[in-house]
Design an enzyme around this catalytic site. Sequence first.
Site, PDB file in Angstrom:
ATOM      1  N   TYR A  19     -37.202 -22.694 -52.498  1.00  0.00           N
ATOM      2  CA  TYR A  19     -39.260 -22.793 -53.300  1.00  0.00           C
ATOM      3  C   TYR A  19     -39.775 -22.907 -54.462  1.00  0.00           C
ATOM      4  O   TYR A  19     -39.399 -22.641 -55.617  1.00  0.00           O
ATOM      5  CB  TYR A  19     -39.206 -21.430 -52.789  1.00  0.00           C
TER       6      TYR A  19
ATOM      7  N   PRO B   4     -44.354 -15.346 -40.306  1.00  0.00           N
ATOM      8  CA  PRO B   4     -45.127 -13.672 -39.311  1.00  0.00           C
ATOM      9  C   PRO B   4     -46.733 -13.471 -39.117  1.00  0.00           C
ATOM     10  O   PRO B   4     -46.664 -13.501 -38.159  1.00  0.00           O
ATOM     11  CB  PRO B   4     -44.738 -12.230 -40.177  1.00  0.00           C
TER      12      PRO B   4
ATOM     13  N   GLY C 219     -47.702 -16.823 -38.887  1.00  0.00           N
ATOM     14  CA  GLY C 219     -48.297 -18.351 -38.304  1.00  0.00           C
ATOM     15  C   GLY C 219     -47.704 -19.165 -39.190  1.00  0.00           C
ATOM     16  O   GLY C 219     -47.682 -20.118 -39.273  1.00  0.00           O
ATOM     17  N   GLY C 220     -47.199 -18.366 -40.406  1.00  0.00           N
ATOM     18  CA  GLY C 220     -46.792 -19.794 -40.943  1.00  0.00           C
ATOM     19  C   GLY C 220     -47.794 -21.078 -41.890  1.00  0.00           C
ATOM     20  O   GLY C 220     -49.261 -20.633 -42.332  1.00  0.00           O
TER      21      GLY C 220
ATOM     22  N   LEU D 105     -51.914 -17.952 -37.541  1.00  0.00           N
ATOM     23  CA  LEU D 105     -52.634 -17.637 -36.190  1.00  0.00           C
ATOM     24  C   LEU D 105     -53.978 -17.493 -35.756  1.00  0.00           C
ATOM     25  O   LEU D 105     -54.158 -16.834 -36.538  1.00  0.00           O
ATOM     26  CB  LEU D 105     -51.714 -16.468 -35.912  1.00  0.00           C
TER      27      LEU D 105
HETATM   28  N1  LIG Z   1     -35.337 -18.011 -43.574  1.00  0.00           N
HETATM   29  C1  LIG Z   1     -36.434 -19.434 -43.210  1.00  0.00           C
HETATM   30  O1  LIG Z   1     -35.962 -20.725 -43.244  1.00  0.00           O
HETATM   31  C2  LIG Z   1     -38.127 -19.038 -43.842  1.00  0.00           C
HETATM   32  C3  LIG Z   1     -38.880 -19.984 -43.569  1.00  0.00           C
HETATM   33  C4  LIG Z   1     -40.116 -20.267 -44.031  1.00  0.00           C
HETATM   34  C5  LIG Z   1     -40.688 -19.292 -44.981  1.00  0.00           C
HETATM   35  N2  LIG Z   1     -39.575 -17.664 -45.067  1.00  0.00           N
HETATM   36  C6  LIG Z   1     -40.328 -16.655 -45.688  1.00  0.00           C
HETATM   37  O2  LIG Z   1     -41.210 -15.523 -44.861  1.00  0.00           O
HETATM   38  C7  LIG Z   1     -41.990 -15.716 -45.595  1.00  0.00           C
HETATM   39  C8  LIG Z   1     -43.210 -15.605 -44.956  1.00  0.00           C
HETATM   40  O3  LIG Z   1     -43.946 -17.129 -44.218  1.00  0.00           O
HETATM   41  P1  LIG Z   1     -44.688 -18.010 -44.736  1.00  0.00           P
HETATM   42  O4  LIG Z   1     -45.538 -17.067 -45.911  1.00  0.00           O
HETATM   43  O5  LIG Z   1     -44.795 -19.445 -44.984  1.00  0.00           O
HETATM   44  O6  LIG Z   1     -45.973 -17.531 -43.541  1.00  0.00           O
HETATM   45  P2  LIG Z   1     -47.153 -16.151 -43.428  1.00  0.00           P
HETATM   46  O7  LIG Z   1     -46.207 -15.022 -43.908  1.00  0.00           O
HETATM   47  O8  LIG Z   1     -46.919 -16.079 -41.368  1.00  0.00           O
HETATM   48  O9  LIG Z   1     -48.358 -16.644 -43.502  1.00  0.00           O
HETATM   49  C9  LIG Z   1     -48.786 -16.682 -44.660  1.00  0.00           C
HETATM   50  C10 LIG Z   1     -49.852 -17.853 -44.514  1.00  0.00           C
HETATM   51  O10 LIG Z   1     -50.911 -16.807 -44.225  1.00  0.00           O
HETATM   52  C11 LIG Z   1     -52.528 -16.710 -44.643  1.00  0.00           C
HETATM   53  N3  LIG Z   1     -52.608 -14.868 -45.251  1.00  0.00           N
HETATM   54  C12 LIG Z   1     -51.597 -14.341 -45.284  1.00  0.00           C
HETATM   55  N4  LIG Z   1     -52.737 -13.174 -45.746  1.00  0.00           N
HETATM   56  C13 LIG Z   1     -54.149 -13.506 -45.030  1.00  0.00           C
HETATM   57  C14 LIG Z   1     -55.309 -13.468 -44.852  1.00  0.00           C
HETATM   58  N5  LIG Z   1     -54.887 -11.297 -44.881  1.00  0.00           N
HETATM   59  N6  LIG Z   1     -55.890 -14.036 -44.084  1.00  0.00           N
HETATM   60  C15 LIG Z   1     -55.827 -15.153 -43.938  1.00  0.00           C
HETATM   61  N7  LIG Z   1     -54.959 -15.414 -44.286  1.00  0.00           N
HETATM   62  C16 LIG Z   1     -54.202 -14.559 -44.887  1.00  0.00           C
HETATM   63  C17 LIG Z   1     -51.434 -17.347 -46.140  1.00  0.00           C
HETATM   64  O11 LIG Z   1     -52.765 -18.081 -47.342  1.00  0.00           O
HETATM   65  P3  LIG Z   1     -53.197 -16.894 -48.458  1.00  0.00           P
HETATM   66  O12 LIG Z   1     -51.877 -17.697 -49.406  1.00  0.00           O
HETATM   67  O13 LIG Z   1     -54.501 -17.508 -47.933  1.00  0.00           O
HETATM   68  O14 LIG Z   1     -53.314 -15.908 -47.958  1.00  0.00           O
HETATM   69  C18 LIG Z   1     -50.468 -18.489 -45.686  1.00  0.00           C
HETATM   70  O15 LIG Z   1     -51.235 -19.410 -45.504  1.00  0.00           O
HETATM   71  C19 LIG Z   1     -42.015 -16.449 -46.335  1.00  0.00           C
HETATM   72  O16 LIG Z   1     -42.714 -16.168 -47.805  1.00  0.00           O
HETATM   73  C20 LIG Z   1     -40.587 -16.878 -47.346  1.00  0.00           C
HETATM   74  O17 LIG Z   1     -39.909 -15.662 -47.962  1.00  0.00           O
HETATM   75  C21 LIG Z   1     -38.501 -17.989 -44.302  1.00  0.00           C
END
Ligand SMILES: NC(=O)c1ccc[n+]([C@@H]2O[C@H](COP(=O)([O-])OP(=O)(O)OC[C@H]3O[C@@H](n4cnc5c(N)ncnc54)[C@H](OP(=O)(O)O)[C@@H]3O)[C@@H](O)[C@H]2O)c1
Length: 291
Positions: A66, A216, A218-219, A223
């Site tokens: 990252y 979780p 929607g990435g 969602l």
């Molecule tokens: N193993 C793998 O291949 C893999 C792949 C992808 C990700 N990951 C891990 O999974 C973790 C979670 O995935 P992710 O962060 O990509 O996606 P996520 O948790 O599904 O969603 C993050 C997105 O949601 C928004 N968000 C969060 N809280 C919110 C709220 N209360 N209201 C409105 N928007 C909100 C964030 O924007 P804001 O920043 O504006 O809040 C960001 O754009 C990553 O941090 C990473 O550590 C692992």
Amino acid sequence: MRTQFTSLPGGTWLLGDLTVARFGYGAMQLAGPGVMGPPADHDNALAVLREVIDLGITHIDTSNAYGPRVTNQLIREALHPYPESLHIVTKVGATRDQHGGWPPARQPEDLRRSIHENLDTLGLEVLDLVNLRLGNAAGPQPGSLTEPFETLVELQKQGLIRHLGVSNVTPEQVAEARSIAPIVCVQNLYNLAYRNDDGVIDMLAEASIAYVPFFPLGGFSPLQSSVLSTVAGRLDATPMSVALAWLLQRSPNILLIPGTSSTAHLRENVAGAGLSLSDEDLAELDKIGPA
Ligand SMILES: NC(=O)c1ccc[n+]([C@@H]2O[C@H](COP(=O)([O-])OP(=O)(O)OC[C@H]3O[C@@H](n4cnc5c(N)ncnc54)[C@H](OP(=O)(O)O)[C@@H]3O)[C@@H](O)[C@H]2O)c1
């Protein structure tokens, strides 16, 4: 002295011998656009990480890929020396190219180098939990994981890793890993709208192995669903809270690692995820992502 919340929604889970709050934090969103380079606001990123600890979160998910190195360095700058209760989970198996791509890096020498780089950037002597990330951006891909997984087992035996997990994997690869060495978690794509792993979650729950959904919320495309908004409106909650509460209620072995670059969103997500969804709410939400 920072205020510590004594309880987070969902309670705790044992990752091997490590107790973690089921509500964790995913650090990927702290890097720059496309998960490349530094954040636009360095101090804000440090503030988010310190808020994570203040809220009582004890599980941070990261990777040296990252940024690359950016989120690990931010975690170290914000939180080192780490609280004893904090468990940082990292992943290996992919690197970054100059276009922001994620080419695989799964040869034994790639994995050894990556473990040492994670130790170095995080400022640790032992990594609590390392996920072997397979597949590609399109999802899990079939194929044997024996060689890369055995390399991590060897590094575990050398005392550099406490626990192992696998990520972006097929059910066959989960079984293959378990036939080689114990795993404490599987980290795959899963959320209200994308439920391919329902069978895997139930199988892992029976074996007391954690399932840690990535994306979780929607990435990169958070969602959006009229059903989700309707249920959230009825409960006077945010759609994101309902999505997280649904995961916590889906199965006791699910651990949350939602990502955010905003302290306000972080607080909102923690506060909201404790809401209790009724059978009626669950039935309605089931319309979003049928298994
Ligand atoms: N193993 C793998 O291949 C893999 C792949 C992808 C990700 N990951 C891990 O999974 C973790 C979670 O995935 P992710 O962060 O990509 O996606 P996520 O948790 O599904 O969603 C993050 C997105 O949601 C928004 N968000 C969060 N809280 C919110 C709220 N209360 N209201 C409105 N928007 C909100 C964030 O924007 P804001 O920043 O504006 O809040 C960001 O754009 C990553 O941090 C990473 O550590 C692992």
